[in-house]
Scaffold this motif. Structure first.
Motif, short mmCIF file in Angstrom:
data_model
loop_
_atom_site.label_atom_id
_atom_site.label_comp_id
_atom_site.label_asym_id
_atom_site.label_seq_id
_atom_site.Cartn_x
_atom_site.Cartn_y
_atom_site.Cartn_z
N LEU A 233 0.83 -1.20 0.00
CA LEU A 233 0.00 0.00 0.00
C LEU A 233 0.87 1.25 0.00
CD1 LEU A 233 -2.66 1.53 0.26
CD2 LEU A 233 -2.56 1.15 2.74
N ALA A 234 1.92 1.25 0.80
CA ALA A 234 2.81 2.42 0.86
C ALA A 234 3.47 2.67 -0.48
CB ALA A 234 3.86 2.22 1.95
N GLN A 235 3.86 1.61 -1.18
CA GLN A 235 4.49 1.77 -2.50
C GLN A 235 3.52 2.38 -3.51
OE1 GLN A 235 6.08 -2.01 -3.68
NE2 GLN A 235 7.62 -2.07 -2.07
N VAL A 236 2.28 1.88 -3.49
CA VAL A 236 1.29 2.42 -4.42
C VAL A 236 0.99 3.88 -4.08
CG1 VAL A 236 -1.04 2.17 -5.31
CG2 VAL A 236 0.31 0.14 -4.80
N GLN A 237 0.85 4.21 -2.80
CA GLN A 237 0.60 5.59 -2.39
C GLN A 237 1.77 6.50 -2.77
OE1 GLN A 237 -0.13 4.87 1.79
NE2 GLN A 237 -2.37 5.08 1.53
N ALA A 238 2.98 5.99 -2.68
CA ALA A 238 4.15 6.80 -3.03
C ALA A 238 4.21 7.11 -4.52
CB ALA A 238 5.43 6.07 -2.59
N SER A 239 3.57 6.28 -5.33
CA SER A 239 3.59 6.53 -6.79
C SER A 239 2.59 7.59 -7.21
CB SER A 239 3.31 5.23 -7.54
OG SER A 239 1.99 4.78 -7.29
N LEU A 240 1.65 7.96 -6.32
CA LEU A 240 0.61 8.92 -6.69
C LEU A 240 1.11 10.36 -6.74
CD1 LEU A 240 -2.31 9.44 -7.42
CD2 LEU A 240 -2.86 9.53 -4.97
N PRO A 241 1.85 10.87 -5.74
CA PRO A 241 2.29 12.29 -5.81
C PRO A 241 3.07 12.66 -7.07
CG PRO A 241 2.54 11.46 -3.58
CD PRO A 241 2.18 10.29 -4.42
N PRO A 242 4.02 11.81 -7.54
CA PRO A 242 4.70 12.18 -8.79
C PRO A 242 3.75 12.29 -9.99
CG PRO A 242 5.95 10.49 -7.62
CD PRO A 242 4.63 10.61 -6.93
N LEU A 243 2.75 11.40 -10.03
CA LEU A 243 1.78 11.49 -11.12
C LEU A 243 0.94 12.76 -11.02
CD1 LEU A 243 0.53 7.77 -11.32
CD2 LEU A 243 1.95 8.98 -12.99
N LEU A 244 0.54 13.10 -9.80
CA LEU A 244 -0.23 14.33 -9.61
C LEU A 244 0.60 15.56 -9.98
CD1 LEU A 244 -2.07 13.53 -6.26
CD2 LEU A 244 -3.10 13.75 -8.54
N LYS A 245 1.87 15.54 -9.62
CA LYS A 245 2.75 16.66 -9.98
C LYS A 245 2.83 16.82 -11.49
CE LYS A 245 7.19 16.16 -10.07
NZ LYS A 245 8.61 15.98 -9.71
N GLN A 246 3.03 15.71 -12.20
CA GLN A 246 3.11 15.78 -13.67
C GLN A 246 1.78 16.24 -14.26
OE1 GLN A 246 5.02 12.29 -15.58
NE2 GLN A 246 5.56 11.63 -13.51
N LEU A 247 0.67 15.76 -13.69
CA LEU A 247 -0.63 16.13 -14.21
C LEU A 247 -0.88 17.63 -14.05
CD1 LEU A 247 -3.44 15.50 -15.31
CD2 LEU A 247 -4.14 14.90 -12.98
N ILE A 248 -0.58 18.17 -12.88
CA ILE A 248 -0.81 19.61 -12.65
C ILE A 248 0.12 20.44 -13.53
CG2 ILE A 248 -0.64 21.43 -10.90
CD1 ILE A 248 -1.43 19.34 -8.83
#
Length: 481
Positions: A233-248
């Motif tokens: 779960l921690a690994q999957v959660q850690a992958s979300l902020p970089p994707l959000l940064k790229q999206l924004i």
């Protein structure tokens, strides 16, 4: 009159358009139709139509009104494009200014002075021997330099070629802008889909953690299984902020391309499923590519300008003739300026030839010839790069279709594996580590599928750019021809 009659020649080479390259095709093997992938958007087969023309508004082939509106806003408001258009206006006015050298230069002047001459030591100028007097002189001056060896013609030729170079640079900027908007929208939609997939996986993993914690409390699960699931779960959660940064950041890019501030990003959220993949792709003939790509045409115009500069440098080493005429009046009072007997005129001609300039003019001519060779090689390099762009994009589209088919199969297989693993684990027939592996594989397969879909859309737009963008079909871009 002899000078004027002999002004029909122009020294230096006359520019000739480079011949079309002897190339029959772009890729090493013929391309016809890409493979299709059923059941996923962007999975349609694409057929390459050789010799077909390109639409000026090719982005409408994606059948997305929000995309069409966004591109039109970008073409109207983008600051870089406006700067390129202003640069074209500068070049155009400079070329028009160069035409003035073919006409006589006429200037008018008027001078008024009050003078006092030393009494007794100098003879007074006026006929009345006054040592203190006013002097009024209106005068009209005309000068003309016959274009004996074509200096003016070669200079204007160079200016006009430079204008064409800037014009094609502006066209290239417009095509690049429209392509960048499509690519940015596709990337934004891809990132949004990856964010959604990651959030869904976070939800799945969070639910699994809750189940394991309950089972651990009841003694049905080992602490090791819970720790492993929490790490997952921690690994999957850690992958979300970089994707959000790229999206924004991608949303900021879309706003800036449209001429807005980053906080004024369009409210429309693009999805890959809202874009229709063009199924028929025009592929211009290789012989036509050099007449369509704006960067190739810009390089050709640069060659033309360099060729004309050879004539300019050569003419500067030859004699130059100037003709001048002055007519006016000089009087001691304003009321007498236009009376009889106050007028004067003169006609003059002069010929000037460089005798010794320390080798400056010779080396300038040699530099101009070397600059032409440089421009010719840059033209050849631009043509080769253009062919490479088309070949690379055609190959990319072919492999994108194969990659999407493989990614879709991998995603389907990963989903089946995950479903079976979950059932077997819940029934006690499988180890929990196998379920973790299935979840990880499913996450990677989902994201890989989204990226494969985005590649097809982005490379389709890149093909239209590589083939010239269809600018010759837009009336606003062909006005300068």
């Amino acid at each position: 009159m002899a000078c004027l009659l002999s002004a029909g020649c122009a020294v230096g080479p006359d520019f000739k358009k480079p011949a079309a390259p002897d190339a029959g095709d772009y890729a090493s093997h013929p391309l016809a139709t890409t493979v299709a992938t059923e059941g996923v958007f962007g999975g349609e087969a694409q057929r390459f139509v050789k010799g077909s023309d390109i639409a000026g508004d090719w982005w409408t082939l994606f059948h997305s009104k929000p995309l069409n509106d966004l591109i039109e806003q970008s073409l109207a408001n983008n600051a870089d494009l406006k700067a390129a258009q202003a640069a074209l206006l500068v070049a155009r006015e400079n070329a028009l200014a160069g035409r003035g050298a073919f006409y006589p230069a006429v200037s008018a002047s008027f001078s008024a002075s009050r003078e006092k001459d030393a009494s007794g030591s100098l003879a007074p100028v006026p006929s009345n021997n006054a040592s203190l007097y006013n002097l009024f002189t209106p005068q009209l001056s005309i000068s003309y330099a016959p274009d004996l060896f074509g200096l003016n013609r070669r200079t204007l030729e160079s200016l006009q070629a430079q204008e064409q170079a800037v014009r094609f640079q502006t066209i290239a900027a417009q095509i690049t802008l429209s392509t960048n908007v499509v690519a940015a929208v596709v990337q934004e939609a891809s990132l949004q889909a990856q964010v959604d997939a990651t959030r869904e996986l976070i939800g799945i993993n969070t639910h699994m953690v809750e189940i394991l914690r309950y089972q651990l409390a009841k003694g049905y699960a080992a602490r090791l299984d819970l720790a492993a699931q929490e790490a997952q779960l921690a690994q999957v959660q850690a992958s979300l902020p970089p994707l959000l940064k790229q999206l924004i950041q991608q949303q900021h890019l879309v706003a800036v391309l449209a001429g807005r501030f980053p906080n004024q990003a369009p409210a429309e959220k693009f999805e890959l499923g809202s874009l229709q993949l063009p199924q028929e792709l025009p592929v211009s003939l290789p012989s036509e590519l050099v007449a369509q790509r704006p960067d190739v045409l810009q390089a050709e115009a640069n060659m033309h300008a360099a060729s004309a500069q050879i004539g300019v440098a050569t003419a500067n080493r030859l004699p130059n003739i100037s003709l001048t005429a002055n007519v006016g009046s000089t009087a001691l009072a304003m009321s007498q300026v236009f009376k009889s007997g106050t007028g004067f005129w003169n006609l003059a001609t002069a010929i000037t030839a460089p005798v010794f300039q320390g080798g400056t003019l010779l080396h300038q001519e040699r530099a101009a010839k070397a600059a032409y060779v440089e421009a010719a090689e840059q033209y050849r390099s631009t043509v080769l790069t253009a062919f490479q762009n088309v070949a690379d994009t055609l190959t990319a589209l072919e492999q994108d279709a194969e990659g999407l088919k493989t990614a879709a199969a991998a995603a389907d297989a990963a989903k089946v594996t995950l479903d079976l693993s979950q059932r077997q684990w819940q029934s006690g027939y499988a180890a929990y580590l196998s379920l973790l592996g299935a979840e990880q594989a499913y996450q990677q397969a989902r994201i890989g599928l989204v990226q494969a879909q985005a590649n097809r859309y982005a490379d389709t737009a890149a093909l239209f750019q590589a083939l010239g963008g269809g600018w010759w079909k837009r009336a606003d871009l062909t006005q300068g021809e």
